[in-house]
Motif scaffolding. Structure first.
Motif, PDB file in Angstrom:
ATOM      1  N   ALA A  84      87.837  82.535  55.069  1.00  0.00           N
ATOM      2  CA  ALA A  84      87.304  82.156  53.762  1.00  0.00           C
ATOM      3  C   ALA A  84      86.375  83.241  53.225  1.00  0.00           C
ATOM      4  N   CYS A  85      85.577  83.818  54.095  1.00  0.00           N
ATOM      5  CA  CYS A  85      84.662  84.890  53.672  1.00  0.00           C
ATOM      6  C   CYS A  85      85.438  86.142  53.273  1.00  0.00           C
ATOM      7  N   ARG A  86      86.502  86.454  53.991  1.00  0.00           N
ATOM      8  CA  ARG A  86      87.314  87.623  53.629  1.00  0.00           C
ATOM      9  C   ARG A  86      88.008  87.399  52.285  1.00  0.00           C
ATOM     10  N   ILE A  87      88.494  86.184  52.066  1.00  0.00           N
ATOM     11  CA  ILE A  87      89.124  85.861  50.784  1.00  0.00           C
ATOM     12  C   ILE A  87      88.112  86.017  49.647  1.00  0.00           C
ATOM     13  N   ALA A  88      86.892  85.553  49.886  1.00  0.00           N
ATOM     14  CA  ALA A  88      85.850  85.668  48.863  1.00  0.00           C
ATOM     15  C   ALA A  88      85.590  87.127  48.510  1.00  0.00           C
ATOM     16  N   ARG A  91      83.156  98.954  48.524  1.00  0.00           N
ATOM     17  CA  ARG A  91      82.738  99.473  49.816  1.00  0.00           C
ATOM     18  C   ARG A  91      83.484  98.761  50.941  1.00  0.00           C
ATOM     19  N   ASP A  92      82.965  98.821  52.129  1.00  0.00           N
ATOM     20  CA  ASP A  92      83.626  98.294  53.328  1.00  0.00           C
ATOM     21  C   ASP A  92      83.786  96.775  53.239  1.00  0.00           C
ATOM     22  N   ARG A  93      84.994  96.311  52.984  1.00  0.00           N
ATOM     23  CA  ARG A  93      85.224  94.874  52.792  1.00  0.00           C
ATOM     24  C   ARG A  93      84.971  94.085  54.073  1.00  0.00           C
ATOM     25  N   GLU A  94      85.376  94.632  55.201  1.00  0.00           N
ATOM     26  CA  GLU A  94      85.183  93.916  56.466  1.00  0.00           C
ATOM     27  C   GLU A  94      83.694  93.708  56.740  1.00  0.00           C
ATOM     28  N   TYR A  95      82.918  94.761  56.493  1.00  0.00           N
ATOM     29  CA  TYR A  95      81.470  94.651  56.668  1.00  0.00           C
ATOM     30  C   TYR A  95      80.892  93.597  55.735  1.00  0.00           C
ATOM     31  N   GLU A  96      81.309  93.614  54.465  1.00  0.00           N
ATOM     32  CA  GLU A  96      80.770  92.660  53.495  1.00  0.00           C
ATOM     33  C   GLU A  96      81.180  91.226  53.834  1.00  0.00           C
ATOM     34  N   ALA A  97      82.404  91.058  54.355  1.00  0.00           N
ATOM     35  CA  ALA A  97      82.837  89.719  54.766  1.00  0.00           C
ATOM     36  C   ALA A  97      81.997  89.221  55.937  1.00  0.00           C
ATOM     37  N   ASN A  98      81.710  90.116  56.892  1.00  0.00           N
ATOM     38  CA  ASN A  98      80.872  89.742  58.027  1.00  0.00           C
ATOM     39  C   ASN A  98      79.445  89.426  57.585  1.00  0.00           C
ATOM     40  N   ARG A  99      78.960  90.207  56.636  1.00  0.00           N
ATOM     41  CA  ARG A  99      77.596  89.976  56.127  1.00  0.00           C
ATOM     42  C   ARG A  99      77.533  88.656  55.372  1.00  0.00           C
ATOM     43  N   LEU A 100      78.567  88.356  54.593  1.00  0.00           N
ATOM     44  CA  LEU A 100      78.615  87.082  53.874  1.00  0.00           C
ATOM     45  C   LEU A 100      78.660  85.923  54.862  1.00  0.00           C
ATOM     46  N   ARG A 101      79.449  86.057  55.918  1.00  0.00           N
ATOM     47  CA  ARG A 101      79.530  85.004  56.936  1.00  0.00           C
ATOM     48  C   ARG A 101      78.164  84.770  57.574  1.00  0.00           C
ATOM     49  N   ALA A 102      77.483  85.856  57.927  1.00  0.00           N
ATOM     50  CA  ALA A 102      76.167  85.725  58.551  1.00  0.00           C
ATOM     51  C   ALA A 102      75.183  85.046  57.608  1.00  0.00           C
ATOM     52  N   LEU A 103      75.243  85.400  56.333  1.00  0.00           N
ATOM     53  CA  LEU A 103      74.339  84.806  55.357  1.00  0.00           C
ATOM     54  C   LEU A 103      74.610  83.317  55.198  1.00  0.00           C
ATOM     55  N   VAL A 104      75.893  82.956  55.045  1.00  0.00           N
ATOM     56  CA  VAL A 104      76.241  81.544  54.862  1.00  0.00           C
ATOM     57  C   VAL A 104      75.853  80.735  56.087  1.00  0.00           C
ATOM     58  N   ASP A 105      76.123  81.260  57.278  1.00  0.00           N
ATOM     59  CA  ASP A 105      75.721  80.559  58.504  1.00  0.00           C
ATOM     60  C   ASP A 105      74.215  80.349  58.539  1.00  0.00           C
ATOM     61  N   GLY A 106      73.474  81.405  58.196  1.00  0.00           N
ATOM     62  CA  GLY A 106      72.016  81.309  58.229  1.00  0.00           C
ATOM     63  C   GLY A 106      71.474  80.324  57.215  1.00  0.00           C
ATOM     64  N   ILE A 107      72.002  80.378  55.988  1.00  0.00           N
ATOM     65  CA  ILE A 107      71.570  79.438  54.957  1.00  0.00           C
ATOM     66  C   ILE A 107      71.871  78.004  55.400  1.00  0.00           C
ATOM     67  N   ALA A 108      73.054  77.803  55.961  1.00  0.00           N
ATOM     68  CA  ALA A 108      73.469  76.455  56.365  1.00  0.00           C
ATOM     69  C   ALA A 108      72.546  75.899  57.439  1.00  0.00           C
ATOM     70  N   MET A 109      72.256  76.705  58.459  1.00  0.00           N
ATOM     71  CA  MET A 109      71.390  76.219  59.536  1.00  0.00           C
ATOM     72  C   MET A 109      69.973  75.975  59.029  1.00  0.00           C
ATOM     73  N   HIS A 110      69.490  76.871  58.178  1.00  0.00           N
ATOM     74  CA  HIS A 110      68.155  76.661  57.616  1.00  0.00           C
ATOM     75  C   HIS A 110      68.130  75.385  56.780  1.00  0.00           C
ATOM     76  N   GLY A 111      69.207  75.146  56.062  1.00  0.00           N
ATOM     77  CA  GLY A 111      69.285  73.939  55.245  1.00  0.00           C
ATOM     78  C   GLY A 111      69.232  72.675  56.068  1.00  0.00           C
ATOM     79  N   LEU A 112      69.822  72.708  57.275  1.00  0.00           N
ATOM     80  CA  LEU A 112      69.773  71.534  58.142  1.00  0.00           C
ATOM     81  C   LEU A 112      68.348  71.201  58.561  1.00  0.00           C
TER      82      LEU A 112
END
Length: 199
Positions: free
Chosen positions: A131-135, A147-168
């Motif tokens: 889903a992050c790669r598609i985004a 720029r580096d799409r794989e890097y940006e997808a990984n960074r987006l995944r890390a951000l979403v995971d972090g936001i989600a856990m903080h939200g909990l």
């Protein structure tokens, strides 16, 4: 065909009840009796759908993926707005998404030490990665993220995971607003036209 549809509906009903039990009572509460009571069915009916506890736990991962995917596929729009809406489906912004995330965390912890459950956890994680790669690909098609799409997808995944856990853990009334604000700012940054790529 109706019998198959009924069986699929019963399976989803039980797994949905199991997600609620996981959110409310944790893994300790995920018993045949507890889930059957939550689903409003007899324990024997639950055992017919899920002969083992492992089968139920594994299907919970499947159901979480199916529900998130269905929400994403129902979205309309394009570009950065679609990307933000896609990623928002992974955040605990309402009761349904919060239940899914709590259940995923509970089962994910178990999967760390349960070799039979780990593949299901990895499959769900892989779906989030996709889903992050598609985004990122959506943004790249509109001229940003050159720029580096794989890097940006990984960074987006890390951000979403972090936001989600903080939200909990953030029990304040404006927790959802904070999650969405952080996501919005990051997507805005990603959506800026890339000036580093050759014309």
């Amino acid at each position: 065909m109706p019998r198959r549809i009924d069986a699929e509906a019963r399976t989803a009903q039980i797994a949905t009840a199991a997600l609620r039990v996981l959110e409310r009572d944790g893994l300790a509460g995920l018993s045949v009796r507890g889930v059957a009571a939550e689903a409003g069915i007899a324990a024997a009916s639950l055992r017919r759908a899920f002969p083992t506890q492992h089968a139920l736990r594994e299907y919970c991962f499947v159901l979480i993926e199916e529900r998130a995917t269905a929400r994403m596929l129902a979205l309309e729009g394009s570009g950065r707005d679609l990307v933000e809406a896609l990623m928002a489906q992974l955040l605990p912004l309402d009761d349904e998404r919060r239940t899914e995330l709590v259940a995923q965390v509970q089962l994910g912890i178990l999967a760390l030490t349960d070799d039979t459950l780990r593949p299901a956890a990895i499959r769900l994680s892989g779906a989030v990665d996709r889903a992050c790669r598609i985004a990122i690909d959506i943004l790249a098609e509109s001229g940003s993220v050159g720029r580096d799409r794989e890097y940006e997808a990984n960074r987006l995944r890390a951000l979403v995971d972090g936001i989600a856990m903080h939200g909990l853990w953030n029990g304040t009334p404006d927790a959802s607003a904070h999650m969405l604000d952080t996501l919005t700012r990051h997507v805005d940054e990603l959506a800026r036209p890339d000036t580093t790529s050759p014309a």
